[in-house]
Design an enzyme around this catalytic site. Structure first.
Site, short mmCIF file in Angstrom:
data_model
loop_
_atom_site.label_atom_id
_atom_site.label_comp_id
_atom_site.label_asym_id
_atom_site.label_seq_id
_atom_site.Cartn_x
_atom_site.Cartn_y
_atom_site.Cartn_z
CB THR A 34 -0.89 0.00 1.27
OG1 THR A 34 -1.50 1.27 1.41
CG2 THR A 34 -0.09 -0.29 2.54
CG ASP A 35 -1.16 4.98 -0.88
OD1 ASP A 35 -1.68 4.35 0.06
OD2 ASP A 35 -1.79 5.82 -1.56
CD GLU A 36 -3.29 3.61 4.58
OE1 GLU A 36 -3.06 3.55 5.79
OE2 GLU A 36 -4.43 3.64 4.10
NE ARG B 59 -6.54 8.23 2.95
CZ ARG B 59 -6.07 9.12 3.82
NH1 ARG B 59 -5.62 10.31 3.39
NH2 ARG B 59 -6.03 8.85 5.11
CE1 TYR C 37 -14.66 8.12 10.64
CE2 TYR C 37 -12.51 7.48 9.78
CZ TYR C 37 -13.77 7.13 10.26
OH TYR C 37 -14.11 5.81 10.36
CE LYS D 299 -0.19 -4.54 3.02
NZ LYS D 299 -0.63 -5.88 2.49
CG ASN E 160 -11.56 11.70 2.95
OD1 ASN E 160 -11.11 11.08 1.99
ND2 ASN E 160 -11.00 11.66 4.15
CE1 TYR F 178 -3.47 -2.56 5.76
CE2 TYR F 178 -3.23 -0.21 5.28
CZ TYR F 178 -3.36 -1.52 4.85
OH TYR F 178 -3.37 -1.81 3.50
P1 NAD Z 1 -10.00 -7.02 2.32
O1 NAD Z 1 -9.99 -6.76 3.80
O2 NAD Z 1 -11.21 -6.73 1.53
O3 NAD Z 1 -9.62 -8.55 2.06
C1 NAD Z 1 -8.64 -9.23 2.78
C2 NAD Z 1 -8.88 -10.72 2.58
O4 NAD Z 1 -7.85 -11.43 3.27
C3 NAD Z 1 -10.22 -11.20 3.16
O5 NAD Z 1 -10.87 -12.03 2.23
C4 NAD Z 1 -9.82 -12.00 4.39
O6 NAD Z 1 -10.70 -13.07 4.69
C5 NAD Z 1 -8.44 -12.51 3.98
N1 NAD Z 1 -7.60 -12.80 5.14
C6 NAD Z 1 -7.39 -12.01 6.24
N2 NAD Z 1 -6.56 -12.65 7.10
C7 NAD Z 1 -6.23 -13.83 6.53
C8 NAD Z 1 -5.41 -14.91 6.92
N3 NAD Z 1 -4.74 -14.89 8.08
N4 NAD Z 1 -5.27 -15.96 6.09
C9 NAD Z 1 -5.93 -15.99 4.91
N5 NAD Z 1 -6.75 -15.01 4.48
C10 NAD Z 1 -6.89 -13.94 5.29
O7 NAD Z 1 -8.74 -6.24 1.77
P2 NAD Z 1 -8.50 -5.58 0.35
O8 NAD Z 1 -8.97 -4.18 0.39
O9 NAD Z 1 -8.97 -6.49 -0.71
O10 NAD Z 1 -6.90 -5.53 0.33
C11 NAD Z 1 -6.16 -6.60 -0.23
C12 NAD Z 1 -4.68 -6.28 -0.15
O11 NAD Z 1 -4.42 -5.07 -0.85
C13 NAD Z 1 -4.18 -6.03 1.28
O12 NAD Z 1 -2.90 -6.58 1.39
C14 NAD Z 1 -4.14 -4.52 1.40
O13 NAD Z 1 -3.15 -4.14 2.34
C15 NAD Z 1 -3.76 -4.13 -0.01
N6 NAD Z 1 -4.20 -2.80 -0.47
C16 NAD Z 1 -5.52 -2.43 -0.37
C17 NAD Z 1 -5.93 -1.20 -0.88
C18 NAD Z 1 -7.37 -0.75 -0.82
O14 NAD Z 1 -7.66 0.37 -1.19
N7 NAD Z 1 -8.31 -1.59 -0.41
C19 NAD Z 1 -4.98 -0.35 -1.47
C20 NAD Z 1 -3.64 -0.75 -1.52
C21 NAD Z 1 -3.27 -1.98 -1.04
O1 DAU Z 2 -4.13 4.04 0.54
C1 DAU Z 2 -4.36 2.67 0.45
C2 DAU Z 2 -5.21 2.22 1.63
O2 DAU Z 2 -6.51 2.71 1.42
C3 DAU Z 2 -5.21 0.72 1.83
O3 DAU Z 2 -3.92 0.27 2.13
C4 DAU Z 2 -6.17 0.32 2.96
O4 DAU Z 2 -6.26 -1.09 3.05
C5 DAU Z 2 -7.54 0.88 2.62
O5 DAU Z 2 -8.44 0.58 3.67
C6 DAU Z 2 -7.47 2.38 2.39
O6 DAU Z 2 -7.16 3.08 3.63
P1 DAU Z 2 -7.88 4.46 4.02
O7 DAU Z 2 -7.80 4.65 5.47
O8 DAU Z 2 -7.40 5.57 3.14
O9 DAU Z 2 -9.40 4.10 3.54
P2 DAU Z 2 -10.82 4.34 4.22
O10 DAU Z 2 -11.84 4.00 3.19
O11 DAU Z 2 -10.93 3.70 5.55
O12 DAU Z 2 -10.84 5.91 4.43
C7 DAU Z 2 -10.66 6.81 3.33
C8 DAU Z 2 -10.64 8.22 3.90
O13 DAU Z 2 -11.95 8.52 4.39
C9 DAU Z 2 -9.72 8.37 5.10
O14 DAU Z 2 -9.16 9.68 5.05
C10 DAU Z 2 -10.65 8.25 6.30
C11 DAU Z 2 -11.94 8.84 5.79
N1 DAU Z 2 -13.19 8.28 6.37
C12 DAU Z 2 -13.32 6.92 6.36
C13 DAU Z 2 -14.47 6.34 6.87
C14 DAU Z 2 -14.63 4.84 6.91
C15 DAU Z 2 -14.19 9.11 6.82
O15 DAU Z 2 -14.05 10.35 6.80
N2 DAU Z 2 -15.33 8.54 7.32
C16 DAU Z 2 -15.51 7.18 7.37
O16 DAU Z 2 -16.57 6.72 7.87
#
Ligand code: NAD
Ligand code: DAU
Length: 379
Positions: free
Chosen positions: A143-145, A233, A226, A173, A268, A169
């Site tokens: 992730t970019d985080e 983002r 928030y 990562k 946001n 988190y």
């Molecule tokens: P998600 O939470 O939707 O899915 C995670 C999946 O992993 C789920 O299906 C869960 O059951 C499975 N899982 C969790 N713990 C496990 C374990 N111990 N063994 C096997 N499976 C397990 O997450 P996502 O948003 O699909 O993210 C997927 C990947 O991409 C993550 O590594 C996350 O850090 C990365 N990522 C997400 C975003 C985003 O915007 N969502 C952006 C950049 C990177």
């Molecule tokens: O940047 C990549 C990341 O993006 C991934 O690595 C993470 O897995 C993914 O969850 C996401 O993280 P964020 O914290 O950026 O995503 P989230 O959707 O939780 O929140 C997006 C923005 O919105 C963040 O600034 C927090 C804000 N927010 C979020 C929620 C859930 C609100 O203001 N209100 C809310 O209820």
């Protein structure tokens, strides 16, 4: 010399976290592109994993779903050897920043220890197995985080930006990224890593901003912002992320990290207002939605934006993320294909057309969790 996965004659994939948001989208994408490929989908089915996300894939003869934990060494090793897998695409993670603030333990367990377990097994099977070294690739999804936060005028994150993770988190990562790097440097495991910005699209679990806002509008519930809502983002349509990963699997240079982003920065509060406007328009254009969603803001005679409520800020909230994706564009010719106005409309439509998908989630214990969180944020 850098090698690509072209040296792997037939890619046989283990996809971890395959039943989650991005993992599931990736499985659909890969099997659409390679209908006869071997793809073993491994997922522990935590609260975020959903078997329904993989529906339709059983028609592919090379597809199997295995329910299991990436920390289960015996299971993972058996799956790897039974199916002669030579590529791991590692998505499995605890992924929600807010949960990592309330309860970081699971993040260490899955994101750090789980990743380490996979690396250990990959080393045992691909480097030190009975046949000695075999062609392989471990692709790690990050992730970019991990790069921390940006000021308004700072240049976007690039691959050389120093790591400065701020949430449990992000730190978990970053720890995983470092382990991947170390396994390559120390043991010669063939690896690539991608660091992506925020994804949106189908199957996105409604604890994350975009799906939460859509689903709350459909329930006429408050839209929690928030703090001041000016955090930024960089949003990317999930299918573009999947295509980026596939491009790295096919052409990416071994040992490299690639940033993937949307070049699409939004505050946001602006994104929430935009979703509200689009949903108000859709409901005005087509009265079928009013009947389908009688509890929605529109059916209750309200503008969606009226539901916006500013709540307590996320502790340590990163102010801005932005990705410089020059490297993957220059080296691999990859660029996002779906522009934001198209992607966000497609996403909203998907949630309108698949209420059975998110209603199951919202009816369960997750809704209670959400209400408790929201109550605490308002206080
Ligand atoms: P998600 O939470 O939707 O899915 C995670 C999946 O992993 C789920 O299906 C869960 O059951 C499975 N899982 C969790 N713990 C496990 C374990 N111990 N063994 C096997 N499976 C397990 O997450 P996502 O948003 O699909 O993210 C997927 C990947 O991409 C993550 O590594 C996350 O850090 C990365 N990522 C997400 C975003 C985003 O915007 N969502 C952006 C950049 C990177
Ligand atoms: O940047 C990549 C990341 O993006 C991934 O690595 C993470 O897995 C993914 O969850 C996401 O993280 P964020 O914290 O950026 O995503 P989230 O959707 O939780 O929140 C997006 C923005 O919105 C963040 O600034 C927090 C804000 N927010 C979020 C929620 C859930 C609100 O203001 N209100 C809310 O209820």
């Amino acid at each position: 010399m850098s090698v690509t996965t072209d040296s792997i004659v037939e890619k046989r994939l283990l996809v971890t976290g395959a039943a989650g948001f991005i993992g599931a989208n990736f499985c659909h994408y890969w099997l659409q592109q390679h209908p006869r490929a071997t793809l073993i989908a491994l997922d522990a089915l935590t609260y975020a994993g959903n078997r329904h996300n993989l529906e339709g894939l059983e028609q592919h003869s090379g597809f199997r779903f295995v329910q299991g934990d990436i920390n289960d060494a015996l299971l993972v090793e058996r799956v790897m050897t039974d199916h002669h897998l030579n590529v791991i695409v590692h998505f499995a993670a605890e992924s929600h920043v807010d949960r990592s603030i309330h309860d970081p333990d699971a993040f260490i367990q899955t994101n750090i220890l789980g990743t380490h377990n996979l690396l250990r097994i990959a080393r045992a099977v691909w480097l030190d197995g009975p046949q000695g070294w075999i062609p392989h690739r471990f692709h790690h999804i990050s992730t970019d985080e991990v790069y921390g936060t940006l000021g308004p005028q700072d240049p976007a994150f690039h691959e050389e930006t120093p790591y400065a993770p701020n949430s449990p988190y992000a730190a978990s990562k970053a720890g995983a990224d470092h382990l991947v790097r170390a396994y390559r440097h120390t043991y010669g495991l063939s690896t690539t890593t991608s660091n992506c910005s925020n994804n949106y699209g189908p199957y996105h679990f409604p604890e994350k901003l975009i799906p939460l806002i859509i689903v709350n509008i459909l329930h006429n519930k408050p839209l929690p912002i928030y703090g001041d809502g000016r955090q930024i983002r960089d949003w990317l349509y999930v299918e573009d992320h999947c295509r980026g990963i596939a491009t790295i699997l096919e052409q990416g240079r071994e040992g490299e990290s690639y940033n993937i982003g949307g070049c699409n920065e939004w505050a946001n509060i602006d994104i929430v207002r935009l979703i509200g406007e689009i949903m108000d328009e859709l409901f005005a254009e087509d009265p079928r939605w009013l009947q389908a969603f009688p509890h929605s803001a529109a059916a209750q005679g309200r503008k969606s934006a009226d539901l916006i409520q500013h709540v307590r800020d996320r502790p340590g909230h990163d102010r801005r993320y932005a990705i410089d994706a020059t490297k993957i564009t220059r080296e691999l010719g990859f660029k996002p294909a779906v522009d934001f106005p198209t992607g966000i409309r497609q996403t909203i439509r998907w949630y309108l057309e698949h209420p059975q998908w998110w209603q199951k989630i919202m009816d369960g214990s997750y809704r209670e969790w959400l209400d408790v969180q929201y109550g605490a944020l308002k206080a």
